[in-house]
Design an enzyme around this catalytic site. Structure first.
Site, PDB file in Angstrom:
ATOM      1  CB  CYS A  86       9.118  -5.027  -2.117  1.00 35.51           C
ATOM      2  SG  CYS A  86       8.268  -4.190  -3.452  1.00 35.51           S
ATOM      3  CB  CYS A 205      -3.513   0.058  -3.029  1.00 35.64           C
ATOM      4  SG  CYS A 205      -4.568  -0.721  -4.256  1.00 35.64           S
ATOM      5  CB  ILE A 208       3.482   6.333  -3.509  1.00 39.14           C
ATOM      6  CG1 ILE A 208       2.831   5.504  -4.613  1.00 39.14           C
ATOM      7  CG2 ILE A 208       4.872   6.805  -3.908  1.00 39.14           C
ATOM      8  CD1 ILE A 208       3.597   4.302  -5.053  1.00 39.14           C
ATOM      9  CE  LYS A 331      -4.891   0.264   2.692  1.00 33.55           C
ATOM     10  NZ  LYS A 331      -4.311   1.596   2.822  1.00 33.55           N
ATOM     11  CG  HIS A 335       5.857  -0.800   0.420  1.00 33.21           C
ATOM     12  ND1 HIS A 335       7.036  -1.316   0.932  1.00 33.21           N
ATOM     13  CD2 HIS A 335       5.621  -1.500  -0.729  1.00 33.21           C
ATOM     14  CE1 HIS A 335       7.487  -2.270   0.126  1.00 33.21           C
ATOM     15  NE2 HIS A 335       6.650  -2.396  -0.894  1.00 33.21           N
TER      16      HIS A 335
END
Lengths: 392, 471
Positions: A86, A205, A208, A331, A335
């Site tokens: 990442c 989380c 995506i 968040k 990401h």
């Protein structure tokens, strides 16, 4: 002429028009948007780019330097594909800076992109690669979430502490026109969201996301010819630990060791002695709310074990002691793995220029971008940028 | 003196109340439970468990053979016995044999092991048998069959706990229950009443009587009659006709009440139960098992039996249980309800290269600083010494350092419990936790490692270790 990283300037930045589920766009569309925005922002022509670094984590997104060459049609120059989980995007930026500091090139581009929604399935794809049976069962949220039980045991960290991170980051991101999510969430919503892994619910989380970001890097003396509000590089920390994290008997799950080490490097390079007082804002890797809590501690903004309290008390708010994730962070902003590091550089740069598209940290002079990669903290990049005149 | 030197058994922790099956189909239910192999268990992993139980008090290096018997072995073409030996961490130069294709495979394996020990071909042969047979839905077999494993170690000398006196076999060609190779997933039968009367009962009684005559025994001289049966009712009919008195405890429990009929594994499980039940020196044990014929083996307990270290065997594993509260999960675990799963990947090359780690659970111990690591590392992560380590077997128990219950990983059981476990004696491993209740998991809890099927990537069984709460 002897150069150092303190001679390096960010001349232009750009991202894809949106972060999020972009089913109607391909990898090249995303990098086209980000790359040309950065080129236009820098006020240069594409043919002035002498070298490139492109951060991509997943082979399905793209391989080789051609991943950057094709969407921008910048051919016949050295371009390197950078993969560091990442942290790929931030490492691409670091390599671009080092190349200019070497004196080899005057004008280069770092970029990052990821196109995940073309793949099916749940969560991040491809976590089974590596070994046939070792590490089976691991997921991104569980790899980080394994720290919760230890933190809870040692310091009393609670699920509600985690929820405050999501509330803060959604508050920031809701105001950002390019963010994946453009809505705030309440503490109650976060607490009641369906459980994904351990204490981490859906709203703990990051999503995506698809997206891209690009940065044009040059020397200070060249930057002056193009604009007054260029941003200076003060530190480029990067630290790599181990892929064997849950097999390491010396890992205590209380701190992300690469964050601690990369921050040490960065503070030393930038001459920062008291991060909390000297740093105005930080884009901080919050793939999961628990990740941000530990990172805030590991970056030295508070003592170990006090990260939950730090966020709960509002000290990480946009107007707090240090604004953590003014963009909304992973968040809320999203990401896209390989893009995130450059996206952070983009946000911090615009904050320091006083032209944040979302919430502006007032009077920001020194900003930090922190990019953590790997299942539970394997690689970390810490970049410190400054608008401060004394470095110009 | 040749005979049995040790015994062990394994009963899966999951128990399905027969009432749940009855409710599932709106049919009458029998009392009691059946033991159900978890989604990650098969006859091989259960065979490992029973063999490990059998090895308590022994060094794996002493084992000279591993025989595996099952009609539900995971491979039609590939040895299970060899993998079991590798997991048990025996020496490489041992005799491994697979017995299959008959429910009598276990007593055939036992007979072969005794013969091998007698002629000095091998010493300390572990005979282990695991079974997971699948019954047709709504058939009587559905409430009858259960999963489990049994094991004995066969050898000679001082350590023999039950001396082998001899055996007797009678063949019986009859189509009773069957599964055609590569065609039948579930047990088939035609007319159970003919088979029960003229197949099982007739031959079991004849075999037992013939053996008593051959070894000069009368029913009262048999301390324990350990005879298997295809079903609960058939078992009951044999005792009287042989002259045994079930009320006296002379007849060994066939485990139908709470475990079910475990096919090939049944006689070895029953034998383990008998050897665990306080038999005295000189006690005669008559072991009989029927399937297309009957095998009868006669043993005499020695003084060494009482000295054998205790193990879980039948009573220990029987007491440790979790109710399987979902009939749908039972159907899934038996492969009756097929649930599509994401494809996984595996490479047999890696499994071969890493077999000492993946199967035998070996780690490295740094010769300089003593750090124990799994998988093995050539450069010590602590003191950086290079290629200066000793390969050591890791202990198969430890304590949870941290854990999480994960709902994202696509697994047959949700949530997937993941644990970072510090092993007793050093080494840290990351494992899935199985056979657990979610709310019992905590930091510091004691766990033991259990060999399980992880996935079937590339169409072979990718086995590795998991952990479970101590049973």
């Amino acid at each position: 002429m002897s150069l150092s990283i303190h001679d390096i300037a960010i001349l232009g930045v750009g991202t894809s028009k949106k972060f999020g589920e972009q089913f109607d766009k391909g990898v090249d569309d995303l990098l086209f948007e980000a790359g040309f925005e950065a080129i236009d922002d820098a006020g240069i022509k594409p043919e002035q780019i002498e070298a490139g670094w492109v951060g991509i984590a997943y082979p399905f997104t793209g391989l080789s330097g051609a991943a950057m060459a094709d969407p921008l049609k910048i051919y016949d120059i050295p371009i390197t594909h950078v993969e560091n989980y990442c942290c790929s995007g931030m490492d691409a930026f670091r390599n671009a800076c080092l190349a200019v500091a070497s004196g080899m090139y005057d004008m280069v581009m770092a970029c990052g992109v990821e196109k995940i929604t073309d793949q099916g399935g749940r969560g991040l794809p491809g976590l089974n690669v590596g070994h046939t049976v070792l590490m089976r069962g691991i997921t991104a949220p569980s790899a980080f979430g394994l720290a919760f039980a230890r933190h809870n045991r040692e310091f009393g960290l609670t699920k509600e502490d985690l929820a405050h991170v999501a509330v803060k980051n959604h508050y920031n991101g809701a105001a950002h026109p390019r963010a994946h999510f453009r809505r705030e969430v309440t503490l109650e919503q976060v607490m009641k969201a369906p459980i994904i892994s351990g204490p981490l619910g859906l709203l703990d989380c990051c999503p995506i996301s698809d997206g891209a970001a690009a940065v044009v890097v040059t020397r200070k003396d060249i930057a002056k010819k193009y604009r007054d509000d260029f941003v200076m590089v003060r530190a480029l920390g990067l630290s790599v630990y181990t892929n064997q994290l849950p097999f390491d008997p010396e890992f205590d799950y209380l701190a992300w060791r690469p964050t601690v080490k990369a921050a040490e490097m960065a503070y030393q390079q930038a001459g920062i002695e008291n991060p909390l007082q000297e740093i105005d804002l930080a884009e901080c890797h919050d793939c999961f709310t628990i990740t941000e809590i530990l990172n805030i501690e590991d970056l030295g903004f508070c003592k170990k074990g006090e990260g939950g309290k730090f966020v709960r008390e509002g000290r990480a708010n946009i107007d707090g002691d240090v604004a953590i994730n003014p963009s909304g962070g992973l968040k809320c902003f999203g990401h896209p793995i390989g893009a995130t590091g450059c996206r952070m550089i983009w946000e911090v740069t615009r904050q320091l220029q006083g032209r944040a598209e979302g919430r502006q940290r007032e009077g920001a002079k020194i900003g930090l971008a922190h990019n953590l990669g790997g299942l539970g903290g394997v690689v970390c990049g810490v970049t410190i940028l400054s608008s401060d005149d004394k470095h110009k | 003196m040749v005979g049995i030197k040790s015994y062990g058994a394994y009963i899966p922790k999951l128990r399905l109340n027969r009432e749940l099956i009855a409710k599932g189909w709106d049919i009458p239910g029998a009392p009691g439970t059946i033991a159900v192999a978890n989604y990650d268990e098969d006859s091989l992993t259960m065979g490992v468990e029973a063999a490990a139980d059998c090895l308590i008090g022994f060094d794996p290096a002493e084992v000279g053979g591993v025989f595996f018997a099952s009609t539900s072995a995971p491979y039609a073409e590939k040895s299970a016995a060899t993998l079991i030996a590798t997991v048990l961490d025996t020496k490489p130069d041992i005799y491994t044999v697979d017995f299959a294709n008959s429910l009598r495979a276990s007593t055939q394996a036992l007979g072969a092991a005794l013969d091998a020990a007698q002629v000095g071909k091998a010493e300390n042969i572990i005979v282990t048998s695991g079974e997971t047979r699948v019954a047709e839905p709504i058939s009587t077999w559905e409430q009858t069959l259960g999963d489990g494993a049994g094991a004995v170690m066969v050898g000679s000398g001082e350590g023999v706990i039950a001396e082998y006196l001899g055996s007797l076999s009678i063949k019986d060609e009859i189509i009773y229950t069957w599964r055609r190779s590569e065609k039948d997933h579930m047990v088939r039968e035609f007319n159970p009443r003919v088979a029960q009367s003229f197949g099982y009962q007739k031959h079991m009684v004849a075999g037992i009587k013939a053996a008593m005559e051959k070894f000069d025994l009368t029913p009262d001289k048999v301390a324990r009659a350990v005879y298997s049966a295809p079903d609960f009712r058939s078992h009951g009919g044999v005792a009287k006709r042989c002259g045994f008195d079930p009320a006296s405890g002379q007849v060994q429990d066939a485990l139908f009440a709470f475990v079910g009929g475990t096919g090939t594994a049944q006689p070895l499980m029953m034998l383990a139960g008998a050897l665990q039940s306080g038999l005295k020196e000189g006690d005669i044990i008559l072991l009989a098992h029927y399937a297309d014929g009957v095998d009868v083996l006669v043993f005499r307990a020695t003084a060494a039996l009482e000295k054998l270290p205790s193990r879980r065997a039948i009573s220990g594993f029987l007491a440790s249980q979790i109710p399987l509260e979902s009939f749908a999960r039972f159907l899934r675990y038996r492969g009756i309800a097929e649930v599509p799963m994401p494809e996984d990947t595996g490479t047999p090359v890696q499994m071969w290269r890493d077999s000492r780690e993946v199967y035998s659970l070996h780690g490295s111990k740094c010769n300089q600083c003593g750090l124990v690591r799994f998988p093995m590392e050539r450069v010590c992560s602590r003191c950086k010494s290079r290629d200066d380590f000793t390969e050591i077997p890791l202990t198969r128990k430890g304590k949870v350092f941290t854990y999480i219950h994960d709902n994202l990983y696509v697994n047959a059981e949700m949530p997937t419990t993941l644990a970072v476990v510090d092993l007793e004696g050093g080494g840290r491993v990351f494992l899935m936790m199985t056979d657990r209740k979610v709310d019992e998991v905590d930091i510091g809890m004691e766990v033991e490692l259990t060999f399980r099927k992880i996935h079937e990537g590339n169409h072979y069984n990718n086995y590795f270790w998991k952990c479970r709460p101590v049973r």
